[in-house]
Motif scaffolding. Structure first.
Motif, PDB file in Angstrom:
ATOM      1  N   SER A  39       0.834  -1.205   0.000  1.00 28.55           N
ATOM      2  CA  SER A  39       0.000   0.000   0.000  1.00 28.55           C
ATOM      3  C   SER A  39       0.870   1.256   0.000  1.00 28.55           C
ATOM      4  N   ILE A  42       2.042   1.766  -3.544  1.00 24.37           N
ATOM      5  CA  ILE A  42       0.961   2.355  -4.354  1.00 24.37           C
ATOM      6  C   ILE A  42       0.889   3.856  -4.109  1.00 24.37           C
ATOM      7  N   LYS A  46       1.558   6.828  -6.889  1.00 22.22           N
ATOM      8  CA  LYS A  46       0.538   7.837  -7.194  1.00 22.22           C
ATOM      9  C   LYS A  46       1.107   9.242  -7.008  1.00 22.22           C
ATOM     10  N   LEU A  76       0.681   0.032 -11.077  1.00 22.00           N
ATOM     11  CA  LEU A  76      -0.365   0.219 -10.060  1.00 22.00           C
ATOM     12  C   LEU A  76      -1.375  -0.925 -10.095  1.00 22.00           C
ATOM     13  N   ASP A  77      -1.780  -1.345 -11.285  1.00 18.66           N
ATOM     14  CA  ASP A  77      -2.720  -2.467 -11.391  1.00 18.66           C
ATOM     15  C   ASP A  77      -2.124  -3.742 -10.795  1.00 18.66           C
ATOM     16  N   LYS A  80      -2.049  -3.398  -7.006  1.00 16.46           N
ATOM     17  CA  LYS A  80      -3.407  -3.524  -6.446  1.00 16.46           C
ATOM     18  C   LYS A  80      -3.852  -4.988  -6.439  1.00 16.46           C
ATOM     19  N   ASP A  81      -3.549  -5.702  -7.523  1.00 18.55           N
ATOM     20  CA  ASP A  81      -3.875  -7.131  -7.564  1.00 18.55           C
ATOM     21  C   ASP A  81      -3.103  -7.895  -6.490  1.00 18.55           C
ATOM     22  N   LEU A  83      -1.924  -6.679  -3.680  1.00 16.69           N
ATOM     23  CA  LEU A  83      -2.482  -6.303  -2.381  1.00 16.69           C
ATOM     24  C   LEU A  83      -3.772  -7.067  -2.108  1.00 16.69           C
ATOM     25  N   HIS A  84      -4.614  -7.178  -3.123  1.00 16.19           N
ATOM     26  CA  HIS A  84      -5.855  -7.937  -2.980  1.00 16.19           C
ATOM     27  C   HIS A  84      -5.547  -9.398  -2.672  1.00 16.19           C
TER      28      HIS A  84
END
Length: 179
Positions: A39, A42, A46, A76-77, A80-81, A83-84
């Motif tokens: 996180s 990310i 950003k 970023l994608d 995020k994946d 992190l999920h």
């Protein structure tokens, strides 16, 4: 076997953008390698993209229309994946949640860090931030973004460790059969 011709682009401005971006990319890559939390990576990306957007706008260019934006979008994608996926693993590995106050959690984890009783499997020391992130994740908590500020507030309290004092009392009562 059929040979394919190399595609020729009519506008090679992306090469200029790549040359201009390369030093920034290498700095980004190095900085990201020092950030433990997904996180936080990310957030860093950003913020870096916002800075580049400003640089591009000063040159009358639209960063979001540039090929460089593809790097940020893809990275970023992926993060995020990841992190999920990490959150799914944690949810599946632990059904525990923290129900106490954040200040109590901070007291507990900070005391563990300062006691040097938890380290990494490879024998290295774990950073305070990483230790907090590990426990937050394990206990299904959202990351505490203002951790340093909260620790500073704990230092300024008259009783700096009420939760730890209560834990000690509870343990003493139990061990002395005073339940």
């Amino acid at each position: 076997m059929k040979k394919f011709k190399k595609a020729k682009f009519s506008n090679d401005s992306w090469l200029d953008e790549h040359r201009e971006f390369y030093p920034f990319f290498m700095r980004l890559k190095d900085e990201l390698s020092h950030i433990d939390s997904i996180s936080d990576q990310i957030t860093y990306l950003k913020q870096s993209r916002k800075e580049l957007v400003l640089e591009f706008s000063e040159k009358n260019k639209d960063f979001y229309e540039s090929p460089l934006n593809l790097y940020f979008e893809a990275r970023l994608d992926c993060l995020k994946d990841l992190l999920h996926f990490q959150n799914m693993l944690v949810k599946n590995s632990s059904n525990m949640v923290w129900s106490g106050q954040k200040s109590d959690f901070i007291e507990l984890v900070l005391s563990l860090k300062l006691s040097d009783v938890i380290g990494l499997k490879d024998g290295c020391q774990i950073t305070r931030k990483n230790l907090f992130r590990q426990f937050e994740s394990f206990l299904g908590m959202e990351p505490i973004n203002d951790l340093a500020s909260r620790i500073h507030k704990l230092k300024s309290r008259s009783n700096t460790t009420p939760f730890l004092d209560e834990l000690k009392e509870n343990c003493d009562h139990f061990l002395n059969d005073e339940e």
